[in-house]
Design a protein around this motif. Structure first.
Motif, PDB file in Angstrom:
ATOM      1  N   TYR A  19     -37.211  71.059 -31.817  1.00 54.22           N
ATOM      2  CA  TYR A  19     -38.767  70.774 -31.817  1.00 54.22           C
ATOM      3  C   TYR A  19     -39.085  71.556 -33.121  1.00 54.22           C
ATOM      4  N   GLU A  20     -39.984  70.805 -33.927  1.00 50.72           N
ATOM      5  CA  GLU A  20     -40.492  71.511 -35.022  1.00 50.72           C
ATOM      6  C   GLU A  20     -41.945  72.159 -34.982  1.00 50.72           C
ATOM      7  N   LEU A  21     -42.133  73.466 -35.086  1.00 47.45           N
ATOM      8  CA  LEU A  21     -43.286  74.091 -34.739  1.00 47.45           C
ATOM      9  C   LEU A  21     -44.277  74.118 -36.378  1.00 47.45           C
ATOM     10  N   HIS A  22     -45.573  74.708 -36.147  1.00 47.95           N
ATOM     11  CA  HIS A  22     -46.493  74.290 -37.295  1.00 47.95           C
ATOM     12  C   HIS A  22     -45.986  75.068 -38.607  1.00 47.95           C
ATOM     13  N   GLN A  66     -37.552  75.660 -36.839  1.00 46.49           N
ATOM     14  CA  GLN A  66     -37.022  74.486 -35.615  1.00 46.49           C
ATOM     15  C   GLN A  66     -36.960  75.531 -34.456  1.00 46.49           C
ATOM     16  N   ILE A  67     -37.305  74.818 -33.381  1.00 46.23           N
ATOM     17  CA  ILE A  67     -36.847  75.385 -31.975  1.00 46.23           C
ATOM     18  C   ILE A  67     -35.708  74.657 -31.310  1.00 46.23           C
ATOM     19  N   GLU A  68     -34.615  75.282 -31.241  1.00 46.10           N
ATOM     20  CA  GLU A  68     -33.502  74.344 -30.394  1.00 46.10           C
ATOM     21  C   GLU A  68     -33.196  74.950 -29.031  1.00 46.10           C
ATOM     22  N   ILE A  69     -32.945  74.111 -28.113  1.00 39.57           N
ATOM     23  CA  ILE A  69     -32.482  74.679 -26.530  1.00 39.57           C
ATOM     24  C   ILE A  69     -30.823  74.605 -26.743  1.00 39.57           C
ATOM     25  N   ALA A  73     -25.082  74.981 -18.239  1.00 39.79           N
ATOM     26  CA  ALA A  73     -26.001  75.978 -18.106  1.00 39.79           C
ATOM     27  C   ALA A  73     -27.124  75.880 -18.975  1.00 39.79           C
ATOM     28  N   ILE A  74     -28.310  76.133 -18.639  1.00 42.91           N
ATOM     29  CA  ILE A  74     -29.269  76.386 -19.739  1.00 42.91           C
ATOM     30  C   ILE A  74     -30.107  77.802 -19.619  1.00 42.91           C
ATOM     31  N   PRO A  75     -29.711  78.865 -20.247  1.00 42.40           N
ATOM     32  CA  PRO A  75     -30.318  79.977 -19.847  1.00 42.40           C
ATOM     33  C   PRO A  75     -31.851  80.155 -20.354  1.00 42.40           C
ATOM     34  N   VAL A  76     -32.101  79.562 -21.231  1.00 42.63           N
ATOM     35  CA  VAL A  76     -33.481  79.460 -21.536  1.00 42.63           C
ATOM     36  C   VAL A  76     -34.176  78.146 -22.014  1.00 42.63           C
ATOM     37  N   ILE A  77     -34.834  77.616 -21.117  1.00 51.36           N
ATOM     38  CA  ILE A  77     -35.261  76.157 -21.367  1.00 51.36           C
ATOM     39  C   ILE A  77     -36.414  76.337 -22.221  1.00 51.36           C
ATOM     40  N   ASN A  78     -37.403  77.153 -21.903  1.00 43.72           N
ATOM     41  CA  ASN A  78     -38.592  77.309 -22.863  1.00 43.72           C
ATOM     42  C   ASN A  78     -38.488  78.391 -23.699  1.00 43.72           C
ATOM     43  N   ILE A  79     -37.823  78.045 -24.858  1.00 48.04           N
ATOM     44  CA  ILE A  79     -37.396  78.985 -25.901  1.00 48.04           C
ATOM     45  C   ILE A  79     -38.829  79.673 -26.543  1.00 48.04           C
ATOM     46  N   VAL A  80     -39.579  78.725 -26.980  1.00 44.77           N
ATOM     47  CA  VAL A  80     -40.793  79.391 -27.619  1.00 44.77           C
ATOM     48  C   VAL A  80     -41.813  80.354 -26.757  1.00 44.77           C
ATOM     49  N   SER A  81     -41.703  80.025 -25.532  1.00 47.21           N
ATOM     50  CA  SER A  81     -42.416  80.920 -24.620  1.00 47.21           C
ATOM     51  C   SER A  81     -41.620  82.199 -24.580  1.00 47.21           C
ATOM     52  N   PHE A  82     -40.472  82.269 -24.426  1.00 53.10           N
ATOM     53  CA  PHE A  82     -39.449  83.434 -24.302  1.00 53.10           C
ATOM     54  C   PHE A  82     -39.699  84.227 -25.532  1.00 53.10           C
ATOM     55  N   LEU A  83     -39.856  83.598 -26.765  1.00 52.69           N
ATOM     56  CA  LEU A  83     -40.143  84.288 -27.847  1.00 52.69           C
ATOM     57  C   LEU A  83     -41.332  85.196 -27.873  1.00 52.69           C
ATOM     58  N   TYR A  84     -42.499  84.481 -27.268  1.00 54.28           N
ATOM     59  CA  TYR A  84     -43.783  85.342 -27.113  1.00 54.28           C
ATOM     60  C   TYR A  84     -43.662  85.928 -25.807  1.00 54.28           C
ATOM     61  N   GLY A 136     -45.092  63.147 -26.506  1.00 52.63           N
ATOM     62  CA  GLY A 136     -46.249  63.742 -25.821  1.00 52.63           C
ATOM     63  C   GLY A 136     -46.328  65.310 -26.527  1.00 52.63           C
ATOM     64  N   SER A 137     -47.086  66.034 -25.804  1.00 57.43           N
ATOM     65  CA  SER A 137     -47.039  67.494 -26.424  1.00 57.43           C
ATOM     66  C   SER A 137     -45.647  68.127 -26.358  1.00 57.43           C
ATOM     67  N   LEU A 138     -45.527  69.492 -26.908  1.00 53.02           N
ATOM     68  CA  LEU A 138     -44.139  70.205 -26.852  1.00 53.02           C
ATOM     69  C   LEU A 138     -43.459  70.104 -25.642  1.00 53.02           C
ATOM     70  N   GLY A 139     -44.587  70.624 -24.465  1.00 52.70           N
ATOM     71  CA  GLY A 139     -43.819  70.769 -23.208  1.00 52.70           C
ATOM     72  C   GLY A 139     -43.489  69.356 -22.542  1.00 52.70           C
ATOM     73  N   SER A 140     -44.152  68.330 -22.687  1.00 48.22           N
ATOM     74  CA  SER A 140     -44.136  66.884 -22.541  1.00 48.22           C
ATOM     75  C   SER A 140     -42.703  66.492 -23.130  1.00 48.22           C
ATOM     76  N   ARG A 141     -42.328  66.882 -24.216  1.00 49.87           N
ATOM     77  CA  ARG A 141     -41.133  66.716 -24.966  1.00 49.87           C
ATOM     78  C   ARG A 141     -39.776  67.162 -24.441  1.00 49.87           C
ATOM     79  N   ILE A 142     -40.230  68.469 -24.080  1.00 48.24           N
ATOM     80  CA  ILE A 142     -39.018  69.108 -23.509  1.00 48.24           C
ATOM     81  C   ILE A 142     -38.708  68.434 -22.250  1.00 48.24           C
ATOM     82  N   ALA A 143     -39.805  68.477 -21.002  1.00 50.58           N
ATOM     83  CA  ALA A 143     -39.541  67.687 -20.030  1.00 50.58           C
ATOM     84  C   ALA A 143     -38.845  66.327 -20.242  1.00 50.58           C
TER      85      ALA A 143
END
Ligand SMILES: [Zn+2]
Length: 316
Positions: free
Chosen positions: A25-28, A32-35, A85-96, A117-124
């Motif tokens: 997922y590309e941020l502004h 690149q955020i990868e899960i 196993a997915i240790p961190v689903i929400n990588i960008v929030s983990f960074l913050y 959709g939005s970033l959350g919608s795309r991850i979901a």
């Protein structure tokens, strides 16, 4: 022999252990955020188990539980089936270090999500598209919200026998009847007949070793029950809770807890006191029911009406 597994175009052969990327997922900032998804695909056929954490970026206990699981020798030598196993689903929030996504959305209200959709919608959407179809069941690890410490507990729907069966195999100290909420991973997975239970333990941004160890042991018990590993651990004397209530502050002031998280208390027992900083008042906080303490507020300064102690009533 199991067939090779393909996730988002990346293949894992039987007998192989691999870390693949769910999506990018590309941020502004053009970052690149990868899960990363850790997959252990045994040679012999068996169940496919999902262990996921970090849906909320500040819920570190769950992340540590999944890290501990994938670091174990038994897991590298899985006897049968597949561990996703997915240790961190929400990588960008983990960074913050935040619960929510940068746009303020709660990822666990974005399911089932959409491709554009939005970033959350795309991850979901990517979890629903690439992960859900290849699992049989799962545990999604969470922790209490800000300043709330949850005693180690599994949340599931008592009306569904597959939920109860998984909860009993995991054997958390507390098993709590918890209805589905719209937009959650657990709810959307249930619509596809894939039971996902939510584990809650400890407090956000704080390691709680009881919660971490109970989560780890529960995963090991679950995998042993399905013959995925040989290690056998004794079950907890689990308590099933089907009603709950919050004890709220009857005054504003400094809150001192007198009871211990996880303990059984009787109606009328002294659970804590609220004093004002000037030594003028002291209000007693008494239990309103016979039940177990399933969560406590660790905030020392409280306002009238704040939720202080979460009590669960045992299903008999
Ligand atoms: Zn959470």
């Amino acid at each position: 022999m199991q067939k090779p597994l393909t996730i988002n175009g990346q293949t894992i052969n039987a007998g192989e252990s691999k870390t693949i990327i769910l999506n990018a997922y590309e941020l502004h900032t053009k970052t690149q955020i990868e899960i990363p998804v850790h997959v252990v695909h045994a040679k012999a056929k068996g169940p496919s188990l999902l262990l996921s954490a970090g849906m909320h970026g500040e819920e570190t206990n769950g992340i540590e539980i999944v890290r501990k699981i994938i670091s174990r020798q038994e897991i590298q030598e899985l006897k049968c089936g597949t561990l996703i196993a997915i240790p961190v689903i929400n990588i960008v929030s983990f960074l913050y270090g935040s619960r929510d996504l940068p746009d303020g959305r709660d990822l666990n209200r974005c399911f089932p999500g959409t491709k554009n959709g939005s970033l959350g919608s795309r991850i979901a959407h990517d979890l629903m598209k690439h992960i859900l179809p290849i699992i049989d069941f799962g545990i999604d690890f969470h922790t209490g919200g800000a300043k709330i410490n949850n005693y180690p507990q599994l949340r599931c729907v008592f009306d569904f026998p597959d939920n109860i069966a998984l909860a009993e195999k995991f054997s958390a100290p507390l098993i709590i009847d918890s209805n589905y909420r719209e937009g959650t991973f657990r709810h959307e997975a249930s619509k596809k007949n894939k039971p996902i239970l939510v584990y809650e333990g400890g407090e956000s941004m704080r390691f709680d070793y009881l919660a971490i160890n109970e989560g780890l042991n529960g995963c090991l018990r679950l995998m042993h029950a399905y013959k995925m590993i040989n290690l056998e651990l004794p079950n907890n004397p689990s308590v099933k809770i089907n009603k709950d209530t919050w004890i709220r502050a009857n005054a504003s002031g400094l809150f001192h807890m007198n009871a211990t998280n996880g303990n059984f208390v009787n109606k009328g027992d002294l659970l804590g006191v609220i004093c004002n900083p000037f030594g003028e008042i002291e209000h007693k906080i008494l239990s309103t029911v016979d039940g177990y303490i399933v969560g406590i507020n660790n905030q020392p300064v409280v306002n009238e009406g704040d939720a202080l102690i979460h009590l669960g009533i045992e299903k008999l």
